[in-house]
Design an enzyme around this catalytic site. Structure first.
Site, PDB file in Angstrom:
ATOM      1  N   GLY A 244       0.801  -1.217   0.000  1.00 59.42           N
ATOM      2  CA  GLY A 244       0.000   0.000   0.000  1.00 59.42           C
ATOM      3  C   GLY A 244       0.834   1.267   0.000  1.00 59.42           C
ATOM      4  O   GLY A 244       2.068   1.241   0.146  1.00 59.42           O
ATOM      5  N   HIS A 245       0.155   2.399  -0.150  1.00 60.47           N
ATOM      6  CA  HIS A 245       0.849   3.676  -0.249  1.00 60.47           C
ATOM      7  C   HIS A 245       1.586   4.032   1.040  1.00 60.47           C
ATOM      8  O   HIS A 245       1.159   3.708   2.138  1.00 60.47           O
ATOM      9  CB  HIS A 245      -0.104   4.809  -0.662  1.00 60.47           C
ATOM     10  CG  HIS A 245      -1.276   5.009   0.240  1.00 60.47           C
ATOM     11  ND1 HIS A 245      -2.319   5.812  -0.072  1.00 60.47           N
ATOM     12  CD2 HIS A 245      -1.568   4.494   1.460  1.00 60.47           C
ATOM     13  CE1 HIS A 245      -3.204   5.815   0.893  1.00 60.47           C
ATOM     14  NE2 HIS A 245      -2.767   5.017   1.836  1.00 60.47           N
ATOM     15  N   ASN A 246       2.741   4.697   0.848  1.00 58.90           N
ATOM     16  CA  ASN A 246       3.572   5.191   1.948  1.00 58.90           C
ATOM     17  C   ASN A 246       4.186   4.095   2.810  1.00 58.90           C
ATOM     18  O   ASN A 246       4.675   4.372   3.909  1.00 58.90           O
ATOM     19  CB  ASN A 246       2.793   6.156   2.848  1.00 58.90           C
ATOM     20  CG  ASN A 246       2.362   7.409   2.111  1.00 58.90           C
ATOM     21  OD1 ASN A 246       1.192   7.536   1.736  1.00 58.90           O
ATOM     22  ND2 ASN A 246       3.286   8.321   1.880  1.00 58.90           N
ATOM     23  N   SER A 264       1.073   2.834   4.784  1.00 59.16           N
ATOM     24  CA  SER A 264       1.870   3.465   5.846  1.00 59.16           C
ATOM     25  C   SER A 264       2.443   2.480   6.855  1.00 59.16           C
ATOM     26  O   SER A 264       2.850   2.886   7.945  1.00 59.16           O
ATOM     27  CB  SER A 264       1.046   4.536   6.579  1.00 59.16           C
ATOM     28  OG  SER A 264       0.656   5.562   5.680  1.00 59.16           O
TER      29      SER A 264
END
Length: 347
Positions: A244-246, A264
């Site tokens: 996933g993002h970050n 994250s």
């Protein structure tokens, strides 16, 4: 082509040779099928009987196994502390000898923006699209039908298999491998809720991968929302993984197929995630953590070690009884505490 003498092999890869150094081998094969022209290896001591009966020209094995097999194994022996890693390096060498190098240059059916910067030794296959200001370094191979977005950077000797999507601004360092169907830098799943309606959050970060990173087939890595998603040096991701993002994955960590890492999350260095393990968002996992297959991690892990969060497989009726007991476990605990208090008071 591709034969190597045992003496030369040990000079190249190390280890101690017991046997004739002029014996030539042409490849490496399993214990039970190797013949007199091949190497084999023993990395699991439970297979000593197979090793003893092997017809291979030479056996790669540990000092402990060599003590037991030296008197009975008929072939040459290469003794090394880590036979499996030795096998991997030798197998890479044989593969390299048989590999047909990709032709340098741009295929006439590729579409390359005139502002993209391509090293002359790069190989660009048919139906590849490379957008403006992308940078392709020496020795890069981009397979047929792949896409490299605007401003993306691909480091020296990295290989993109056919049909890889490498979105705008993303970066991968040297000696990487990205397998077919992988999508690097797709939009992260970011939305804000306003009175029951979802408001899209633009994903403006990148995916930044270090050197010697391998990404499996159909794996997807989301770009960051504002900051970057980071994959450090030496990370190995299997097929069909979602990052996933970050997220931030530390150096030399590895994840097996179908792992899901929510946005994250921070994974430490030298971690291993078993197949289908699920990592919750905004968690931190320490260096040196091993999460077993199909485990669900919903809290941060602060200490290295092996972690598991699953029940063993059992018959469905037994599982139903176990589930029923779990539902009542709080009331059972309360009753036990009440009984303990009564016994204590009576004494």
């Amino acid at each position: 082509m591709g034969n190597i003498r045992l003496g030369e092999l040990v000079e190249r890869f190390g280890g101690q040779l017991a046997g004739e150094p002029d014996i030539a081998v042409s490849g490496i094969a399993p214990l039970d099928s190797a013949d007199a022209s091949q190497l084999t290896f023993l990395s699991n001591s439970r297979l000593r009987s197979q090793a003893e009966a092997s017809r291979a020209a030479a056996l790669i094995l540990s000092p402990a196994d060599d003590e037991i097999l030296a008197a009975t194994y008929a072939g040459a022996r290469i003794v090394t502390p880590n036979p499996y890693a030795y096998f991997a390096r030798v197998a890479q060498w044989f593969e390299k000898q048989r590999e047909i190098p990709a032709a340098a240059g741009v295929h006439p059916l590729a579409c390359v923006d005139q502002t993209a910067r391509l090293a002359p030794t790069a190989s660009i296959g048919p139906y590849v699209t490379i957008e403006a200001e992308a940078e392709i370094a020496d020795g890069v191979v981009i397979g047929a039908g792949s896409f490299v977005g605007r401003g993306a950077k691909i480091g020296a000797n990295t290989r993109l298999a056919p049909r890889v999507t490498f979105h705008a601004g993303c970066v991968i360092g040297e000696n990487g491998i990205i397998h077919s169907g992988a999508v690097i830098g797709t939009e992260g799943f970011g939305f804000a809720n306003d009175a029951g309606k979802w408001i899209k959050i633009p994903q403006t970060g990148r995916v930044v991968c270090g050197n010697d990173v391998q990404i499996g087939a159909n794996t997807t890595i989301d770009r960051g929302t504002l900051d970057d998603t980071v994959i450090e040096d030496g990370v190995k991701l299997d097929n069909q993984i979602q990052v996933g993002h970050n997220c931030h994955i530390g150096a030399h960590s590895a994840a097996a197929g179908c792992v899901g890492i929510a946005g994250s999350a921070t994974i430490g260095k030298h971690c291993m995630l078993g197949g289908a393990a699920m990592i919750g968002g905004h968690l931190t996992i320490a260096d040196g953590v091993f999460v077993t297959a199909a485990s669900s991690v919903m809290n941060s892990i602060k200490e290295p070690g092996q972690y598991t969060s699953i029940f063993p497989l059992t018959q469905h009726k037994e599982w139903e009884r176990t589930a029923a007991m779990l539902r009542n476990i709080k009331s059972m605990r309360d009753r036990i505490r009440e009984l303990e208090k009564k016994i204590k008071d009576q004494n």
